[in-house]
Design a protein around this motif. Structure first.
Motif, PDB file in Angstrom:
ATOM      1  N   ASP A 104       0.830  -1.204   0.000  1.00  0.00           N
ATOM      2  CA  ASP A 104       0.000   0.000   0.000  1.00  0.00           C
ATOM      3  C   ASP A 104       0.864   1.254   0.000  1.00  0.00           C
ATOM      4  O   ASP A 104       1.872   1.336   0.708  1.00  0.00           O
ATOM      5  CB  ASP A 104      -0.887   0.029   1.253  1.00  0.00           C
ATOM      6  CG  ASP A 104      -2.199  -0.687   1.033  1.00  0.00           C
ATOM      7  OD1 ASP A 104      -2.512  -1.034  -0.114  1.00  0.00           O
ATOM      8  OD2 ASP A 104      -2.912  -0.902   2.027  1.00  0.00           O
ATOM      9  N   ARG A 105       0.425   2.255  -0.760  1.00  0.00           N
ATOM     10  CA  ARG A 105       1.112   3.543  -0.741  1.00  0.00           C
ATOM     11  C   ARG A 105       0.625   4.368   0.454  1.00  0.00           C
ATOM     12  O   ARG A 105      -0.562   4.322   0.796  1.00  0.00           O
ATOM     13  CB  ARG A 105       0.840   4.301  -2.042  1.00  0.00           C
ATOM     14  CG  ARG A 105       1.769   3.998  -3.213  1.00  0.00           C
ATOM     15  CD  ARG A 105       2.161   2.566  -3.380  1.00  0.00           C
ATOM     16  NE  ARG A 105       2.897   2.347  -4.632  1.00  0.00           N
ATOM     17  CZ  ARG A 105       3.304   1.182  -5.050  1.00  0.00           C
ATOM     18  NH1 ARG A 105       3.055   0.090  -4.335  1.00  0.00           N
ATOM     19  NH2 ARG A 105       3.975   1.067  -6.186  1.00  0.00           N
ATOM     20  N   ASN A 158      13.113   4.381  -2.182  1.00  0.00           N
ATOM     21  CA  ASN A 158      11.876   4.945  -2.697  1.00  0.00           C
ATOM     22  C   ASN A 158      11.049   5.595  -1.598  1.00  0.00           C
ATOM     23  O   ASN A 158      10.963   5.077  -0.478  1.00  0.00           O
ATOM     24  CB  ASN A 158      11.031   3.849  -3.355  1.00  0.00           C
ATOM     25  CG  ASN A 158      11.495   3.520  -4.748  1.00  0.00           C
ATOM     26  OD1 ASN A 158      12.375   4.169  -5.286  1.00  0.00           O
ATOM     27  ND2 ASN A 158      10.908   2.485  -5.331  1.00  0.00           N
ATOM     28  N   ALA A 159      10.417   6.712  -1.919  1.00  0.00           N
ATOM     29  CA  ALA A 159       9.438   7.324  -1.036  1.00  0.00           C
ATOM     30  C   ALA A 159       8.053   6.804  -1.415  1.00  0.00           C
ATOM     31  O   ALA A 159       7.866   6.181  -2.451  1.00  0.00           O
ATOM     32  CB  ALA A 159       9.488   8.844  -1.160  1.00  0.00           C
ATOM     33  N   GLY A 160       7.088   7.065  -0.537  1.00  0.00           N
ATOM     34  CA  GLY A 160       5.707   6.712  -0.856  1.00  0.00           C
ATOM     35  C   GLY A 160       5.157   5.529  -0.114  1.00  0.00           C
ATOM     36  O   GLY A 160       3.948   5.276  -0.167  1.00  0.00           O
ATOM     37  N   TYR A 161       6.017   4.781   0.603  1.00  0.00           N
ATOM     38  CA  TYR A 161       5.534   3.655   1.413  1.00  0.00           C
ATOM     39  C   TYR A 161       6.597   3.265   2.455  1.00  0.00           C
ATOM     40  O   TYR A 161       7.124   2.153   2.425  1.00  0.00           O
ATOM     41  CB  TYR A 161       5.135   2.455   0.556  1.00  0.00           C
ATOM     42  CG  TYR A 161       5.972   2.157  -0.683  1.00  0.00           C
ATOM     43  CD1 TYR A 161       7.318   2.470  -0.778  1.00  0.00           C
ATOM     44  CD2 TYR A 161       5.395   1.500  -1.768  1.00  0.00           C
ATOM     45  CE1 TYR A 161       8.061   2.167  -1.895  1.00  0.00           C
ATOM     46  CE2 TYR A 161       6.121   1.195  -2.905  1.00  0.00           C
ATOM     47  CZ  TYR A 161       7.462   1.536  -2.961  1.00  0.00           C
ATOM     48  OH  TYR A 161       8.210   1.234  -4.074  1.00  0.00           O
ATOM     49  N   PRO A 162       6.904   4.164   3.402  1.00  0.00           N
ATOM     50  CA  PRO A 162       8.004   3.921   4.340  1.00  0.00           C
ATOM     51  C   PRO A 162       7.818   2.698   5.238  1.00  0.00           C
ATOM     52  O   PRO A 162       8.805   2.047   5.578  1.00  0.00           O
ATOM     53  CB  PRO A 162       8.071   5.209   5.160  1.00  0.00           C
ATOM     54  CG  PRO A 162       6.731   5.838   5.004  1.00  0.00           C
ATOM     55  CD  PRO A 162       6.279   5.482   3.631  1.00  0.00           C
ATOM     56  N   ASP A 204      -3.654  -2.243 -12.233  1.00  0.00           N
ATOM     57  CA  ASP A 204      -4.924  -1.622 -11.852  1.00  0.00           C
ATOM     58  C   ASP A 204      -4.720  -0.367 -10.994  1.00  0.00           C
ATOM     59  O   ASP A 204      -5.480   0.596 -11.114  1.00  0.00           O
ATOM     60  CB  ASP A 204      -5.798  -2.613 -11.085  1.00  0.00           C
ATOM     61  CG  ASP A 204      -6.352  -3.724 -11.966  1.00  0.00           C
ATOM     62  OD1 ASP A 204      -6.308  -3.564 -13.201  1.00  0.00           O
ATOM     63  OD2 ASP A 204      -6.798  -4.745 -11.414  1.00  0.00           O
ATOM     64  N   LEU A 205      -3.699  -0.386 -10.139  1.00  0.00           N
ATOM     65  CA  LEU A 205      -3.565   0.670  -9.142  1.00  0.00           C
ATOM     66  C   LEU A 205      -2.524   1.738  -9.461  1.00  0.00           C
ATOM     67  O   LEU A 205      -2.737   2.919  -9.155  1.00  0.00           O
ATOM     68  CB  LEU A 205      -3.234   0.054  -7.775  1.00  0.00           C
ATOM     69  CG  LEU A 205      -4.320  -0.819  -7.143  1.00  0.00           C
ATOM     70  CD1 LEU A 205      -3.812  -1.429  -5.840  1.00  0.00           C
ATOM     71  CD2 LEU A 205      -5.586  -0.005  -6.884  1.00  0.00           C
ATOM     72  N   TRP A 206      -1.386   1.345 -10.069  1.00  0.00           N
ATOM     73  CA  TRP A 206      -0.276   2.289 -10.087  1.00  0.00           C
ATOM     74  C   TRP A 206       0.441   2.472 -11.424  1.00  0.00           C
ATOM     75  O   TRP A 206       1.197   3.420 -11.582  1.00  0.00           O
ATOM     76  CB  TRP A 206       0.757   1.889  -9.027  1.00  0.00           C
ATOM     77  CG  TRP A 206       0.189   1.965  -7.646  1.00  0.00           C
ATOM     78  CD1 TRP A 206      -0.338   3.069  -7.041  1.00  0.00           C
ATOM     79  CD2 TRP A 206       0.051   0.893  -6.710  1.00  0.00           C
ATOM     80  NE1 TRP A 206      -0.794   2.748  -5.775  1.00  0.00           N
ATOM     81  CE2 TRP A 206      -0.570   1.423  -5.543  1.00  0.00           C
ATOM     82  CE3 TRP A 206       0.391  -0.460  -6.732  1.00  0.00           C
ATOM     83  CZ2 TRP A 206      -0.847   0.655  -4.429  1.00  0.00           C
ATOM     84  CZ3 TRP A 206       0.111  -1.231  -5.618  1.00  0.00           C
ATOM     85  CH2 TRP A 206      -0.499  -0.675  -4.485  1.00  0.00           C
TER      86      TRP A 206
END
Length: 260
Positions: A104-105, A158-162, A204-206
């Motif tokens: 999950d983001r 990567n950022a967005g899901y620590p 579907d999501l990203w």
């Protein structure tokens, strides 16, 4: 196999082997289940959603039916029960593939204590307790292989899901520690870190055209990864072909993190 890039080699020692996967009915996990079935292994897997239709398809296409047990991997007693049932039905587990995860983001600011704990439970905690449950049987059998799925996301910073990248990094540490502790018992423990694999969930999501192109620009190999691209590496780590390989992180990402 859907999106198969090439025929996978045959590892004779996997024929008849008792294999257990978490998350083995969808995405990368489904490709792994099929890959092991085509090796002639006895394959069992758990996931929360119903996988009956997938098992029907695997039986029709491969001639073998995987054993599916519904289970939430964050419910450790239920996971232990599932592992015990698999060992009883198809023999002590020789290959454990910890693959269930949830990327999950989220932003740092929005993470609550409850969310953090849930993220670690679904992305890290069950790896440890699944390994703990199968190790006695592997010891008694004279060895085994544990394969822990991580991700290149933490290697890339990567950022967005620590919370997710923290768990991925923890999986690497867990892998090394278990490899050291149980190497004398001939139990090999390795991690596998995929790149951006275009599962249906990802698409579907990203996945966007621009985002995918930007990622492909970073890859040495200019093709998008599909679930079948991960299968060969897992089969290799599961088999005696990698018998002197342990405590390692095998990266399959088209050449992103190695080259920067």
């Amino acid at each position: 196999m859907t999106d198969t890039p090439a025929a996978h080699p045959v590892f004779p020692d996997l024929k008849g082997a008792s294999v257990f996967l978490s998350g083995g009915g969808s995405g990368i996990g489904a490709a792994l289940t099929e890959g092991f079935l085509r090796q002639g292994a006895q394959v069992a897997f758990v996931q929360r959603s119903d996988a009956t239709a997938f098992c029907d398809r695997m039986e029709a296409e491969t001639g073998a039916r995987p054993l599916f047990l519904p289970c939430d991997v964050t419910d450790i007693p239920a996971l232990r029960q599932a592992l015990a049932e698999v060992a009883e039905r198809q023999g002590p587990i020789q290959v454990l593939v910890n693959a269930a995860a949830h990327d999950d983001r989220h932003t740092t600011a929005e993470v609550t204590e409850d969310y953090w704990d849930r993220a670690q439970a679904v992305n890290l905690k069950h790896y440890f307790f699944a390994a703990q449950a199968v190790i006695p049987g592997m010891k008694a059998a004279g060895g085994g292989s544990i394969i822990n799925f991580s991700s290149i996301s933490y290697m890339m910073g990567n950022a967005g899901y620590p919370a997710y990248t923290t768990a991925n990094s923890g999986i690497n540490g867990l892998t090394r520690s278990l490899a050291r502790e149980f190497g004398p018992d001939r139990i090999r423990v390795n991690a596998l870190a995929p790149g951006w694999v275009l599962t249906e969930r990802q698409k579907d999501l990203w996945v966007t055209e621009d985002g995918l192109q930007a990622h492909l620009d970073r890859q040495c190999l200019k093709e998008a990864l599909v679930p079948a691209d991960i299968v060969g590496g897992v089969l290799f780590l599961a088999s005696e072909a990698s018998r002197m390989m342990t405590g390692q992180a095998l990266v399959i990402d088209g050449g992103v993190v190695v080259t920067g």
